[in-house]
Write a protein that holds these residues in place. Structure first.
Motif: not given
Lengths: 560, 427
Positions: A296, A299-300, A443, A447, A451
């Motif tokens: 995971r 993937h991020r 989240d 996130d 970012r």
């Protein structure tokens, strides 16, 4: 390893005095008034010392002593016996009784003196010398002293005795490392790591078989291993201190894995392990959820992933422990023997060499000629694999896999393949772990921050995070219901969002919302935010009393 | 056309004696075989009916588990897959299938392995060096585990009941080998191919029926033949050299095995479409026939030899007279005609052709009746052309082959058998 003492005393007051005094010195104390029960306890547990009242009502002291001695027959280390008696003189008359006891204390006894006698009885000079030596050794390789260790699985007294020579075995206090004494301890590792930072301790392999999966290996005679353990303890400790408190206290698998990778300063790379059906073992001996977490995170973009290996798996049970063999294409038996094909030119007979061979000679079975001249009489244009099970002849075998765990047979081309990867911390993830990130909870906000963090180090430095909460929430919900409040809040936020510039962004949470501002100068921030909120609130008929709180300011950006 | 008219009228103007004088070649070398054929065909037609009644379904097979089919080839990547699939489409298909690649440098082995993985092929053997067809077939036979071995060519396809039909005669324990029927499948590709269709029809489909009735099947074709394993082991399977199919059959016959023709076991093959490849093929076939019959197995012809057998001598002499001698004499006959009659020889030859044509038409009609295939109308337009082609072209090719082999030992230079084998096995 804390000494364990058994107190055999029928007088309750004496029991309390003794147990309190002994416990104050850090000993573990078990108390009983019954001689028979004492014998049972001696058989069950391993006691370093037994304090016994010589004049027990039901049991004669000598008998009692003999029973106690007998109870611990077969144990490797003798339990010291100290007798407490009203009449030491009378006891000393009986010569044989003297040999039963290591020391005699006269009633009434002086507590301090008794404690000194206990300490002296327990004192093992050789052990003390060994401990001092190892202390010096640890200092020589860079530690402050003997490292505090917790052993997994829980060691027996004998094992603990040996480990105690090198490590300070603790059960309650904060350990520096985890000692893995047996492979089966891996299963109980997670219980030991239930503490919040238990997953950030180096794992030291004592079995010698766990290879690179452990953070260090230790062998008392291997000098290099002392150094590697010391380096692990130091390195882990140092980097642990640099983690932000939020990361330290995180309980989710993803964060824990990231924290471990940073603290251990290593990649999450698989190590071959034939003892496991997956044939791989990842550092840290974490449960399988951590591997899923690694995927995971890759993937991020928080971890970089690279190919490590490719395995074939059993189609029935997914085990990677397969026996690969060449098999007969007809019957799948592995009982093959390879034979050269002989072509006899003169009579065109062509067949396996076994048909021709007669000791050192080759004789054609069809025309009985002796084949002497290779290349002129005959040649060997190919070979055949003869199957002993079904008699078939083929020039090429088939490949088959036989599972070592469940016995299922799979054809070579039908076998499933699975890839195994190694993961490394992406350098841009490091600031997230070490910087003081506010407890944001949700989240979307995290996130958003991630970012921004991935956009580059500099932007992250100048980020400010502001929490917006609504003072009038409860009042409005009580009077007009939650939907009404939520509608007002939505309107407020939309207006706020429209007022934001590209370097600012908004993130919603359950009870409050966050504004993230880049490139903010600290002085202007408060005034700017107040103006912003006032402007956004203008659209509402009734104020929802927004207030802001600077959760993370650019001036306090964490060091990288 | 005027030649034709002249020729026909000339034909009918002859008296018996002059007829003989002019057409002696035809009467000696061609008509006896035709006349014989008439009688035999008629007899067969009657026998056919009787035979069918006598042996209905006794011993009919529904399994081929004791049968091995072998496919041996060199660089047959193009045809191997279609051949294997065609074999697995048979009415009974539980035979063992062995594929041998004789030193192939193309993808033949790869394709065979893939078919093996699919379960269509049982054993795949491959050699890195080419050893020749005989060597490859012997390797395949060694790997077979069946009692009957069926040898097929890579570039052929098969009627659904071909295997079943070719196995049927093995009910008789005296039968050692069975030959299948070969039918060209590309006859419409060219004129040359169409002529060959007629030739196979008359020569094999009909001709071998006749031979079979007379126990004169001399060649079990390499394209489609079945053998009893016991018989193969007894005579040592295949021997070196081209014409290995004729060679093996002659050896089997020599030791007493019956060789029969399975007229319903049909194999389809591609025949050469252009003239030159056809000529090369026939040169090789005729060279091999001469080499085998009159060098290797010459002893079969002479009654004084210890191994003399009347049945073998019959077909040896038959071939010598009607095929070899016929080819040798024909140019002499043509020259003699022109010497005697000048340009009038042409109408004579035309007349001869017309007469033969009449015979051919009847033969073609009987062929349709015998084989049950609708061949008459399809081939009729080409019949005359076929007759001329056979007489003037193929007969000369055969003549050249006989001369080349007898005088020049041309088969020694043929690369059908690899050099390394020819070096040691001289003939």
């Amino acid at each position: 390893m804390t000494p364990r003492i058994l107190v055999l005393e029928d007088d309750v007051i004496a029991q309390n005095v003794l147990s309190m005094a002994l416990r104050s010195r850090g000993y573990v104390v078990d108390v009983t008034a019954d001689g028979v029960e004492a014998v049972q306890m001696m058989g069950r547990e391993r006691y370093d010392l037994a304090l016994m009242d010589y004049q027990l009502p039901e049991l004669d002291g000598v008998s009692a002593a003999r029973l106690l001695r007998g109870a611990q027959a077969g144990q490797s280390q003798d339990t010291k016996l100290i007798a407490i008696t009203a009449s030491a003189a009378r006891l000393q008359e009986r010569v044989e009784r003297l040999s039963l006891f290591d020391a005699i204390v006269q009633k009434p006894f002086d507590v301090e003196r008794l404690l000194a006698m206990v300490a002296e009885a327990l004192d093992d000079p050789e052990r003390r010398r060994s401990r001092d030596a190892s202390q010096a050794a640890w200092k020589a390789v860079g530690l402050r002293g003997r490292p505090k260790a917790v052993a997994v699985p829980a060691p027996s007294r004998e094992q603990a005795g040996v480990l105690d020579l090198y490590f300070d075995l603790v059960e309650g206090a904060e350990p520096d490392l985890i000692l893995l004494t047996e492979a089966k301890g891996i299963a109980s590792l997670n219980l030991v790591r239930a503490r919040s930072d238990g997953f950030l301790l180096p794992i030291v392999d004592l079995t010698g078989n766990l290879g690179d999966a452990a953070d260090a290996g230790f062998g008392a005679h291997d000098v290099a291993s002392w150094r590697s353990v010391a380096a692990a303890v130091t390195g882990f400790g140092e980097r642990r201190r640099r983690l932000s408190p939020q990361v330290l206290s995180a309980t989710d698998v993803d964060t824990r894995l990231l924290a471990y990778l940073w603290v251990s300063d290593r990649d999450y790379a698989p190590v071959p392990d034939a003892g496991d059906p997956t044939c791989t073992r990842y550092p840290g001996f974490f449960p399988v959820e951590f591997l899923q977490a690694a995927e995971r995170l890759a993937h991020r973009g928080l971890l970089s992933r690279r190919f490590a290996d490719r395995f074939h798996c059993c189609t029935a049970c997914s085990s990677r422990r397969l026996n690969v063999r060449e098999e007969c294409p007809c019957c799948r038996s592995a009982n093959l023997s390879e034979v050269a094909i002989v072509h006899h030119f003169r009579c065109a007979h062509t067949g396996p060499e076994t048909e021709f061979r007669k000791d050192a000679d080759l004789v054609c079975p069809k025309c009985r000629q002796h084949l002497r001249h290779y290349g002129s009489d005959y040649d060997k244009p190919g070979h055949a694999l003869m199957c002993a099970a079904c008699g078939a002849r083929n020039s090429e075998p088939s490949i088959g896999f036989s599972c070592l765990d469940c016995g299922t047979h799979t054809d070579g081309d039908a076998a499933r393949q699975s890839d195994v990867f190694a993961y490394a911390l992406d350098p841009r993830t490091v600031p997230l772990l070490t910087a003081d990130m506010p407890r944001l909870g949700s989240d979307p906000v995290r996130d958003e921050l991630l970012r921004l963090a991935q956009a580059g180090d500099d932007a992250w430095r100048r980020l400010a995070v502001v929490r917006v909460s609504y003072g009038a929430r409860n009042r409005i919900v009580a009077s007009r219901g939650e939907p009404a409040f939520e509608g007002m809040r939505a309107l407020f936020l939309e207006h706020l969002h429209n007022a934001l510039s590209p370097s600012e962004s908004l993130a919603r949470d359950k009870d409050c919302d966050y504004v993230v501002v880049q490139d903010a100068e600290f002085e202007d921030l408060s005034r700017f935010l107040a103006a912003l909120l006032r402007h956004a609130g203008e659209i509402l008929a009734e104020s929802i009393e927004p207030s802001f709180e600077l959760v993370r300011s650019p001036a306090h950006a964490g060091a990288a | 056309m005027s030649d034709l008219a002249t020729g026909v009228s000339f034909l009918f103007a002859q008296s018996e004696q002059s007829f003989l004088h002019l057409f002696w070649y035809t009467l000696v070398f061609e008509l006896p075989r035709y006349g014989f054929a008439f009688v035999a065909l008629g007899a067969i037609a009657i026998w056919f009916g009787r035979d069918a009644c006598r042996h209905p379904e006794v011993g009919k097979r529904n399994s081929a588990s004791d049968v091995s089919v072998i496919v041996v080839g060199h660089n047959e990547a193009d045809g191997i897959e279609a051949c294997v699939r065609s074999l697995r489409e048979q009415s009974i298909s539980d035979f063992e299938l062995v594929v041998v690649s004789d030193g192939s440098s193309d993808r033949m082995v790869e394709i065979a392995r893939r078919l093996q993985a699919e379960g269509l092929v049982d054993q795949v053997l491959a050699t890195a060096l080419r050893g020749g067809k005989s060597s490859g077939i012997n390797l395949a036979i060694g790997a077979c585990r069946g009692d009957i071995v069926v040898n097929v060519d890579c570039d052929c396809s098969y009627d659904r009941f071909a295997i079943e039909e070719i196995l049927a005669p093995f009910r008789d324990p005296a039968v050692g080998a069975v030959s299948g029927d070969i039918v060209p499948r590309n006859g419409d590709r060219s004129l040359v191919a169409q002529f060959q269709e007629i030739e196979y029809l008359i020569g094999i489909s009909v001709g071998k029926r006749i031979s079979d009735a007379l126990d004169q099947v001399v060649c079990v074709s390499g394209a489609f033949g079945a053998f009893r394993r016991e018989a193969l082991d007894q005579v040592g399977a295949f021997d070196v050299g081209a014409g290995e199919d004729l060679d093996l059959t002659m050896r089997l016959r020599r030791v007493g095995w019956r060789v029969v023709f399975a007229s319903e076991a049909t194999c389809y093959t591609d025949v050469p479409v252009d003239l030159w490849p056809l000529i090369r093929q026939r040169l090789r076939w005729e060279r091999d026939s001469v080499r085998l019959r009159y060098r290797k197995y010459r002893y079969l012809m002479s009654p004084r030899s210890a191994r003399f057998r009347p049945a073998e001598a019959f077909h040896q002499w038959d071939f010598l007279i009607y095929s070899v001698l016929g080819a040798v004499v024909f140019p002499a006959y043509v020259v003699w005609l022109f010497a005697m009659y000048g340009t009038f020889a042409i109408p004579i030859l035309v007349a001869m052709q017309v007469g033969l044509f009449a015979v051919d038409v009847v033969t073609l009609l009987l062929a349709e009746l015998i084989t049950g295939r609708s061949v008459f109308w399809r081939n009729l337009p080409y019949l005359l052309g076929h007759s001329i082609f056979t007489t003037y072209v193929m007969r000369m090719v055969r003549l050249w082959a006989y001369v080349e082999e007898w005088m020049l030992f041309a088969s020694i230079r043929d690369n059908y058998v690899p050099q390394k084998v020819r070096a040691i096995r001289k003939w």
